[in-house]
Design a protein around this motif. Sequence first.
Motif, PDB file in Angstrom:
ATOM      1  N   GLU A 138       0.853  -1.191   0.000  1.00  0.00           N
ATOM      2  CA  GLU A 138       0.000   0.000   0.000  1.00  0.00           C
ATOM      3  C   GLU A 138       0.886   1.237   0.000  1.00  0.00           C
ATOM      4  O   GLU A 138       2.004   1.212   0.514  1.00  0.00           O
ATOM      5  CB  GLU A 138      -0.924   0.005   1.218  1.00  0.00           C
ATOM      6  CG  GLU A 138      -2.053  -0.984   1.089  1.00  0.00           C
ATOM      7  CD  GLU A 138      -3.138  -0.789   2.124  1.00  0.00           C
ATOM      8  OE1 GLU A 138      -3.548   0.371   2.369  1.00  0.00           O
ATOM      9  OE2 GLU A 138      -3.571  -1.806   2.685  1.00  0.00           O
ATOM     10  N   THR A 139       0.362   2.316  -0.568  1.00  0.00           N
ATOM     11  CA  THR A 139       1.105   3.561  -0.646  1.00  0.00           C
ATOM     12  C   THR A 139       0.132   4.735  -0.619  1.00  0.00           C
ATOM     13  O   THR A 139      -1.073   4.547  -0.788  1.00  0.00           O
ATOM     14  CB  THR A 139       1.968   3.606  -1.935  1.00  0.00           C
ATOM     15  OG1 THR A 139       2.760   4.789  -1.938  1.00  0.00           O
ATOM     16  CG2 THR A 139       1.096   3.578  -3.183  1.00  0.00           C
ATOM     17  N   GLN A 140       0.656   5.906  -0.434  1.00  0.00           N
ATOM     18  CA  GLN A 140      -0.108   7.155  -0.548  1.00  0.00           C
ATOM     19  C   GLN A 140       0.423   7.979  -1.729  1.00  0.00           C
ATOM     20  O   GLN A 140       0.023   9.125  -1.906  1.00  0.00           O
ATOM     21  CB  GLN A 140       0.026   7.974   0.742  1.00  0.00           C
ATOM     22  CG  GLN A 140      -0.479   7.266   1.980  1.00  0.00           C
ATOM     23  CD  GLN A 140      -1.987   7.181   2.033  1.00  0.00           C
ATOM     24  OE1 GLN A 140      -2.678   8.167   1.827  1.00  0.00           O
ATOM     25  NE2 GLN A 140      -2.511   6.000   2.290  1.00  0.00           N
ATOM     26  N   ASP A 141       1.305   7.396  -2.525  1.00  0.00           N
ATOM     27  CA  ASP A 141       2.032   8.103  -3.576  1.00  0.00           C
ATOM     28  C   ASP A 141       1.169   8.290  -4.832  1.00  0.00           C
ATOM     29  O   ASP A 141       1.276   7.539  -5.799  1.00  0.00           O
ATOM     30  CB  ASP A 141       3.323   7.359  -3.907  1.00  0.00           C
ATOM     31  CG  ASP A 141       4.275   8.181  -4.755  1.00  0.00           C
ATOM     32  OD1 ASP A 141       3.849   9.190  -5.352  1.00  0.00           O
ATOM     33  OD2 ASP A 141       5.457   7.795  -4.829  1.00  0.00           O
ATOM     34  N   VAL A 142       0.321   9.305  -4.803  1.00  0.00           N
ATOM     35  CA  VAL A 142      -0.576   9.591  -5.925  1.00  0.00           C
ATOM     36  C   VAL A 142       0.222  10.028  -7.157  1.00  0.00           C
ATOM     37  O   VAL A 142      -0.160   9.742  -8.283  1.00  0.00           O
ATOM     38  CB  VAL A 142      -1.631  10.651  -5.523  1.00  0.00           C
ATOM     39  CG1 VAL A 142      -2.501  11.034  -6.700  1.00  0.00           C
ATOM     40  CG2 VAL A 142      -2.484  10.121  -4.376  1.00  0.00           C
ATOM     41  N   GLU A 143       1.338  10.693  -6.941  1.00  0.00           N
ATOM     42  CA  GLU A 143       2.197  11.111  -8.058  1.00  0.00           C
ATOM     43  C   GLU A 143       2.680   9.893  -8.859  1.00  0.00           C
ATOM     44  O   GLU A 143       2.698   9.918 -10.088  1.00  0.00           O
ATOM     45  CB  GLU A 143       3.399  11.907  -7.533  1.00  0.00           C
ATOM     46  CG  GLU A 143       4.294  12.464  -8.619  1.00  0.00           C
ATOM     47  CD  GLU A 143       3.736  13.709  -9.287  1.00  0.00           C
ATOM     48  OE1 GLU A 143       3.963  13.860 -10.512  1.00  0.00           O
ATOM     49  OE2 GLU A 143       3.093  14.520  -8.615  1.00  0.00           O
ATOM     50  N   LEU A 144       3.050   8.827  -8.167  1.00  0.00           N
ATOM     51  CA  LEU A 144       3.485   7.605  -8.850  1.00  0.00           C
ATOM     52  C   LEU A 144       2.329   6.985  -9.630  1.00  0.00           C
ATOM     53  O   LEU A 144       2.504   6.556 -10.780  1.00  0.00           O
ATOM     54  CB  LEU A 144       4.052   6.609  -7.842  1.00  0.00           C
ATOM     55  CG  LEU A 144       4.585   5.299  -8.410  1.00  0.00           C
ATOM     56  CD1 LEU A 144       5.650   5.520  -9.479  1.00  0.00           C
ATOM     57  CD2 LEU A 144       5.139   4.436  -7.285  1.00  0.00           C
ATOM     58  N   LEU A 145       1.135   6.937  -9.032  1.00  0.00           N
ATOM     59  CA  LEU A 145      -0.048   6.450  -9.745  1.00  0.00           C
ATOM     60  C   LEU A 145      -0.254   7.260 -11.019  1.00  0.00           C
ATOM     61  O   LEU A 145      -0.445   6.695 -12.100  1.00  0.00           O
ATOM     62  CB  LEU A 145      -1.289   6.548  -8.859  1.00  0.00           C
ATOM     63  CG  LEU A 145      -2.642   6.337  -9.557  1.00  0.00           C
ATOM     64  CD1 LEU A 145      -2.792   4.922 -10.074  1.00  0.00           C
ATOM     65  CD2 LEU A 145      -3.784   6.703  -8.608  1.00  0.00           C
ATOM     66  N   TYR A 146      -0.218   8.579 -10.897  1.00  0.00           N
ATOM     67  CA  TYR A 146      -0.411   9.451 -12.054  1.00  0.00           C
ATOM     68  C   TYR A 146       0.630   9.162 -13.143  1.00  0.00           C
ATOM     69  O   TYR A 146       0.291   9.035 -14.320  1.00  0.00           O
ATOM     70  CB  TYR A 146      -0.349  10.914 -11.630  1.00  0.00           C
ATOM     71  CG  TYR A 146      -0.267  11.860 -12.808  1.00  0.00           C
ATOM     72  CD1 TYR A 146      -1.387  12.101 -13.600  1.00  0.00           C
ATOM     73  CD2 TYR A 146       0.934  12.472 -13.145  1.00  0.00           C
ATOM     74  CE1 TYR A 146      -1.302  12.942 -14.701  1.00  0.00           C
ATOM     75  CE2 TYR A 146       1.017  13.314 -14.236  1.00  0.00           C
ATOM     76  CZ  TYR A 146      -0.105  13.541 -15.014  1.00  0.00           C
ATOM     77  OH  TYR A 146      -0.021  14.364 -16.104  1.00  0.00           O
ATOM     78  N   ASN A 147       1.891   9.050 -12.752  1.00  0.00           N
ATOM     79  CA  ASN A 147       2.952   8.822 -13.738  1.00  0.00           C
ATOM     80  C   ASN A 147       2.796   7.481 -14.449  1.00  0.00           C
ATOM     81  O   ASN A 147       3.003   7.387 -15.660  1.00  0.00           O
ATOM     82  CB  ASN A 147       4.330   8.931 -13.087  1.00  0.00           C
ATOM     83  CG  ASN A 147       4.686  10.368 -12.767  1.00  0.00           C
ATOM     84  OD1 ASN A 147       4.262  11.296 -13.442  1.00  0.00           O
ATOM     85  ND2 ASN A 147       5.458  10.555 -11.705  1.00  0.00           N
ATOM     86  N   LEU A 148       2.398   6.445 -13.710  1.00  0.00           N
ATOM     87  CA  LEU A 148       2.192   5.143 -14.343  1.00  0.00           C
ATOM     88  C   LEU A 148       0.956   5.152 -15.243  1.00  0.00           C
ATOM     89  O   LEU A 148       0.958   4.566 -16.324  1.00  0.00           O
ATOM     90  CB  LEU A 148       2.108   4.040 -13.287  1.00  0.00           C
ATOM     91  CG  LEU A 148       3.436   3.717 -12.600  1.00  0.00           C
ATOM     92  CD1 LEU A 148       3.207   2.808 -11.392  1.00  0.00           C
ATOM     93  CD2 LEU A 148       4.415   3.071 -13.565  1.00  0.00           C
ATOM     94  N   GLN A 149      -0.095   5.836 -14.811  1.00  0.00           N
ATOM     95  CA  GLN A 149      -1.284   5.928 -15.654  1.00  0.00           C
ATOM     96  C   GLN A 149      -0.972   6.721 -16.921  1.00  0.00           C
ATOM     97  O   GLN A 149      -1.426   6.375 -18.011  1.00  0.00           O
ATOM     98  CB  GLN A 149      -2.441   6.559 -14.894  1.00  0.00           C
ATOM     99  CG  GLN A 149      -3.724   6.528 -15.717  1.00  0.00           C
ATOM    100  CD  GLN A 149      -4.900   7.068 -14.978  1.00  0.00           C
ATOM    101  OE1 GLN A 149      -4.816   8.102 -14.347  1.00  0.00           O
ATOM    102  NE2 GLN A 149      -6.017   6.377 -15.079  1.00  0.00           N
ATOM    103  N   LYS A 150      -0.210   7.773 -16.776  1.00  0.00           N
ATOM    104  CA  LYS A 150       0.191   8.592 -17.912  1.00  0.00           C
ATOM    105  C   LYS A 150       0.972   7.755 -18.935  1.00  0.00           C
ATOM    106  O   LYS A 150       0.734   7.856 -20.145  1.00  0.00           O
ATOM    107  CB  LYS A 150       1.030   9.765 -17.407  1.00  0.00           C
ATOM    108  CG  LYS A 150       1.400  10.781 -18.444  1.00  0.00           C
ATOM    109  CD  LYS A 150       2.138  11.932 -17.771  1.00  0.00           C
ATOM    110  CE  LYS A 150       2.779  12.837 -18.786  1.00  0.00           C
ATOM    111  NZ  LYS A 150       3.520  13.929 -18.150  1.00  0.00           N
ATOM    112  N   GLN A 151       1.873   6.897 -18.450  1.00  0.00           N
ATOM    113  CA  GLN A 151       2.635   6.021 -19.348  1.00  0.00           C
ATOM    114  C   GLN A 151       1.722   5.030 -20.073  1.00  0.00           C
ATOM    115  O   GLN A 151       1.894   4.781 -21.266  1.00  0.00           O
ATOM    116  CB  GLN A 151       3.695   5.247 -18.555  1.00  0.00           C
ATOM    117  CG  GLN A 151       4.839   6.083 -18.061  1.00  0.00           C
ATOM    118  CD  GLN A 151       5.818   5.248 -17.258  1.00  0.00           C
ATOM    119  OE1 GLN A 151       6.279   4.218 -17.724  1.00  0.00           O
ATOM    120  NE2 GLN A 151       6.119   5.699 -16.040  1.00  0.00           N
TER     121      GLN A 151
END
Length: 155
Positions: free
Chosen positions: A13-26
């Motif tokens: 589990e994480t709170q890293d929304v920036e990482l989610l965004y970057n992976l979704q963007k890719q």
Amino acid sequence: LEYVRGANLAIEETQDVELLYNLQKQTLARQGIEISDTEKRLIFSISKGALEKGFGRLTLCKVDGVPASAYLILFDNKRGYALLNGNDPEYRASGSGTKITLENMFYIKNEKRLGGYDFLGCNSPARGDYKAGFNIQLLQHFRTNYKAEDLQGRS
């Protein structure tokens, strides 16, 4: 659909929304889709709000310690909802997407004890085939019926 049991795949589990965004963007870039500034703001607002208010869960699947997939689910008192996810294209064949999806389905069933898991649509062939591989039951959420001549203001 193959269930991957690789020792090199780890869920956390994480709170890293920036990482989610970057992976979704890719993921979307690979499909020729760009995320607008408005959509980016919504991704961050919804994700952070759901996590802070306790009706969301953000997980990562790491391959050999490297974040390969991220997945945000929302839940209410009835079911879980697969809202946002993304994958690093370099790890598409790793099974991280399948592993993280199953992990979240198990979480909704076994830990939250909810009665369903909603993939929130199966309307495109690429994503629909993947989702159907989880032996889902397609449910119609709404139906429209109109005649073109009945529409006003259309040309």
